[in-house]
Design a protein around this motif. Structure first.
Motif, short mmCIF file in Angstrom:
data_model
loop_
_atom_site.label_atom_id
_atom_site.label_comp_id
_atom_site.label_asym_id
_atom_site.label_seq_id
_atom_site.Cartn_x
_atom_site.Cartn_y
_atom_site.Cartn_z
N VAL A 106 43.92 34.09 -5.61
CA VAL A 106 43.71 33.95 -6.84
C VAL A 106 44.21 32.54 -7.47
N SER A 107 45.00 31.93 -6.88
CA SER A 107 45.33 30.47 -7.16
C SER A 107 44.36 29.45 -6.86
N VAL A 108 43.76 29.57 -5.70
CA VAL A 108 42.69 28.75 -5.16
C VAL A 108 41.58 28.90 -6.05
N ARG A 109 41.16 30.22 -6.37
CA ARG A 109 39.95 30.71 -7.47
C ARG A 109 40.42 29.75 -8.75
N LYS A 110 41.60 29.92 -9.14
CA LYS A 110 41.93 29.34 -10.61
C LYS A 110 41.43 27.99 -10.59
N HIS A 111 41.85 27.29 -9.30
CA HIS A 111 42.00 25.92 -9.16
C HIS A 111 40.44 25.47 -9.16
N LEU A 112 39.50 26.20 -8.63
CA LEU A 112 38.26 25.85 -8.36
C LEU A 112 37.42 25.88 -9.47
N GLU A 113 37.98 26.75 -10.56
CA GLU A 113 37.37 26.95 -11.71
C GLU A 113 37.39 25.70 -12.61
N LYS A 114 38.56 24.91 -12.22
CA LYS A 114 38.99 23.47 -12.89
C LYS A 114 38.33 22.40 -12.19
N ASN A 115 38.20 22.71 -10.91
CA ASN A 115 37.60 21.58 -10.20
C ASN A 115 36.51 22.10 -9.33
N ARG A 116 35.21 21.98 -9.66
CA ARG A 116 34.08 22.69 -9.39
C ARG A 116 33.63 21.95 -7.84
N LYS A 117 34.01 20.84 -8.07
CA LYS A 117 33.28 19.87 -6.59
C LYS A 117 34.43 19.96 -5.48
N ASP A 118 35.35 20.39 -5.75
CA ASP A 118 36.15 20.59 -4.49
C ASP A 118 35.70 21.55 -3.36
N LYS A 119 34.92 20.82 -2.62
CA LYS A 119 34.35 21.61 -1.40
C LYS A 119 35.24 22.22 -0.38
N ASP A 120 36.39 21.54 -0.02
CA ASP A 120 37.33 21.74 1.01
C ASP A 120 38.11 23.19 0.34
N SER A 121 38.30 23.33 -0.93
CA SER A 121 39.17 24.28 -1.55
C SER A 121 38.26 25.54 -1.53
N LYS A 122 36.88 25.22 -1.54
CA LYS A 122 36.04 26.40 -1.58
C LYS A 122 35.83 26.97 -0.27
N PHE A 123 35.66 26.17 0.49
CA PHE A 123 35.70 26.40 2.35
C PHE A 123 37.19 27.23 2.58
N ARG A 124 38.18 26.78 2.25
CA ARG A 124 39.64 27.59 2.35
C ARG A 124 39.65 28.86 1.55
N LEU A 125 39.11 29.09 0.37
CA LEU A 125 38.95 30.41 -0.29
C LEU A 125 38.21 31.29 0.51
N ILE A 126 37.07 30.76 1.58
CA ILE A 126 36.47 31.75 2.18
C ILE A 126 37.12 32.26 3.37
N LEU A 127 38.05 31.22 4.01
CA LEU A 127 38.85 31.62 5.02
C LEU A 127 39.85 32.68 4.72
N ILE A 128 40.41 32.44 3.42
CA ILE A 128 41.66 33.28 2.78
C ILE A 128 41.16 34.59 2.61
N GLU A 129 40.07 34.70 1.86
CA GLU A 129 39.21 35.89 1.72
C GLU A 129 38.71 36.88 2.86
N SER A 130 38.44 36.09 4.16
CA SER A 130 38.14 36.88 5.39
C SER A 130 39.49 37.36 5.76
N ARG A 131 40.68 36.70 5.71
CA ARG A 131 41.96 37.30 6.26
C ARG A 131 42.22 38.59 5.43
#
Length: 174
Positions: A119-144
């Protein structure tokens, strides 16, 4: 070259042996660390500890009513009250004591923490759309999260109808 020949010969005659155990690697990183905490060998409470099992259980329930997780309760008991292992004093673990008294959380703590992180990474991504690393990390977190939810459904810790959805995840954490 001669130095290469000697190093090859040396590596073949080396007496160093690797440990016979194999450590499992991390799920989404490189580490294969073997460091861990050294827990006491004796399973009896220390002789200097004068706290009874009933007092410890009451204290655990009091901390749980304040909204603390089982791991936070364990840390407080260890650091402030000198109780290294709750199981050695009471005979049962913190989470089992909480379940017995009806104070256990609906979601297991590890699953809850992963959902909170997502939830916190998704909130961060709403503000920082271009953050590709966070987008990748979110995919890893959600797979876990999905993997852990599958395990908890199999062990019947969470209901079979439980499904992680990013849209409703913030309500689970709030």
């Amino acid at each position: 070259p001669t130095w290469l020949k000697t190093s090859r010969a040396h590596s073949q005659t080396s007496t160093f042996k690797h440990p016979t155990f194999f450590t499992m690697g991390r799920m989404h990183s490189k580490g294969k660390g073997i460091s861990k905490s050294a827990r006491p060998y004796r399973r009896t409470p220390p002789t200097w500890l004068k706290t009874s099992a009933a007092d410890v259980e009451k204290h655990i329930c009091k901390l749980a009513k304040k909204g603390m997780t089982p791991s936070q309760i364990g840390v407080i008991l260890r650091d402030s009250h000198g109780i290294a292992q709750v199981k050695s004093v009471t005979g049962t673990k913190v989470l089992r004591l909480l379940k017995k008294n009806g104070l256990a959380a609906a979601l297991p703590e590890d699953l809850y923490c992963l959902i909170k992180k997502a939830v916190s990474v998704r909130k961060h991504l709403e503000k920082n759309r271009k953050d590709k690393d966070s987008k990748f990390r979110l995919i890893l977190i959600e797979s876990r999260i999905h993997r852990l939810a599958r395990y908890y459904k199999r062990t019947k810790t969470v209901p079979a109808s439980f499904k992680y959805e990013s849209a409703t995840a913030s309500t689970l954490v709030a």
